[in-house]
Structure formats: structure tokens, C-alpha cells
Design an enzyme around this catalytic site. Sequence first.
Site, short mmCIF file in Angstrom:
data_model
loop_
_atom_site.label_atom_id
_atom_site.label_comp_id
_atom_site.label_asym_id
_atom_site.label_seq_id
_atom_site.Cartn_x
_atom_site.Cartn_y
_atom_site.Cartn_z
N THR A 1 0.90 -1.12 -0.01
CA THR A 1 0.29 0.04 -0.07
C THR A 1 1.04 1.32 -0.11
OG1 THR A 1 -0.24 -0.14 2.67
CG2 THR A 1 -1.96 -1.29 1.15
N ASP B 1 -5.30 -0.29 7.77
CA ASP B 1 -6.11 -1.16 8.26
C ASP B 1 -7.29 -1.41 7.36
OD1 ASP B 1 -4.18 -1.77 10.30
OD2 ASP B 1 -5.09 -0.14 11.76
#
Length: 306
Positions: free
Chosen positions: A220, A252
Site C-alpha cells: 500500500t 487497516d
Amino acid sequence: MDIAVIGSNMVDLISYIDKMPKEGETLEAPDFEIGCGGKGANQAVAAAKLGSKIMMVTKVGDDLFADNTISNLKKYGIDTEFTVKVPGTSSGVAPIFVDPESKNRILIIKGANQHLSPEDVDAAAEKLKQCSLIVLQLEVPLPAVYRAIEFGNEHGIPVILNPAPASKELDFEYVCKSDFFIPNESELEILTDMPVETDEQIRAAAMTLIERGLKNVIVTMRSRGVMWVTRDDVQTVASHKVNAIDTTGAGDAFIGCFSHYYVQSGDVMDAMKKATAFAALSVTKRGTQTSYPGREEVEQFLKASV
């Protein structure tokens, strides 16, 4: 159960600041909030908000935060049978500082999270066997993480490992038994000692992990999107341009959403695209779990983005 999250929970103590004070300096901050967080709990809530049936294996303290954490998990329909109180121990807490540009700095005090053990994984074995995916992070002791990876391998359950916070103590003999390894670019840099300033550098760093034996590395990259690296291919998903208010918990959010859609379809690219949208929506609101959207909001956002 669809997904087992074995990992951490925290109480987020969020200060919204104009700037960080210097040594010895006292400054007034404009706002403060308390929320439920922790990488494990955040990922569990993200998937639960989308409709997954979640169980969580975690530890809380015996302080005033513990019952609130358990109640919060139950509020989202998460099975808390194996959310256990540790006598004489504080719950985990995370002081978070968010600046006017939505960038954050986070400290974690693990508290009861430090007591999660391989025995806790085995205690939940019968229910874990019913799950289609195991999701792990590194805010709990590594032996518990390794046992969870072994358990997944023993019972044919895919495992996602989010190496956050990054630790150079990771034993890659275990790590390579996970099915998906999902760091952000900072964690990738720590784990590989390689630069990650450009997409090419990120690809090169991720490929060294593939060469060590990992099957799938998904990096990411915040505003730059997401990169999926395998031995045979590299694919990317672009980020969505949004007005970011608070980026806390965005990683998350991605993992929880990715887990939900991967279990539903087995389609990695589709799960990545939806998780990228989910994470983008999460940064447009304050907080972590409270900022996570539901399934309809994600679907509407994706339609509007076409």
C-alpha cells in the site's frame, strides 16, 4: 465464520494538533477524541462493516477500557469468545497526533496485547477451523503470529500477514508460509533496507521478498495507490483523490476490506480495487473504526468514480 483476526486491540487517544511541541514546550491543541483501535481490531471492524462474519482472538486488560473494547467489537457483530481479560494488566493504548495536513504520528503501548500466546491460538482451534481466512499483524508477540501461520497451513486456511509495525526480527521461514504479505512502503523499506521513493524502487524491493519465498506481496503506497507483486507479474491500482481529514487507520481499512472481498470472490484485483476505495473513504472522516464506510457507501463511491 468467514474471517479470523488474531491480533491487537488498542484504545486510541487522538490529539488533533496545529504542530508538535518542541522539547520543553507546551502547546494548546484544538481537539481530542477517544476511540477504539488497534490494527487487529480495526481490520476486524472494517471487514465486519462490509458483512463478513468475524471472530477475534485478542487480549484486553482488566482496566476501565476493557469492557468498552469488548462491547465495541460486539456492536459490529464480532465474535468475542476468545477476547480474554488479563488480570493486573492495562489494555493497549495508542496516543495519536494528527496535524492539519491529516498526517499522523502514533505511539503504541501494547499492554495486554503482549500476553497473546500460541496457546491462545490453540485454545480457539475448533472455531478457527471454520474460518476461510486468517488475518495477522505484529502488535502482538511473534510466537503467537507464527503459531497462527502454522495453524492456517495445517488446516488449509489462507493467511494474510500485515507486518505492522515492521520488525527486522521477523523469521522468514514462517513469513513465507503466509499467502499474502501486505506492508506499506515504509514497512517495506525497513524490512528490505532498500529505497522506496519510486514505483520502480518499490517493485524492486518487493521482488526481493518474492525471491525469499513469499507468494504475494501487496504494497500500500498511500496517495500513490497499491502494487501487487508476484514472481510472474506486477499489477497496480491507482488511488482515489479525496479530501483527506485523518489518515489514521487507512492501512487497516484496506486490509479489512481486501479480506472481506477476497473471501467472497477469491479475485485479488477486484478485492484490491474495492479496498482502495474503502481506504480512500476512510480518510475523509476523523478516527479509525468510526471512519470506515459500509458496503453501500463503497459501491456508490465506485460507481461515481467510473
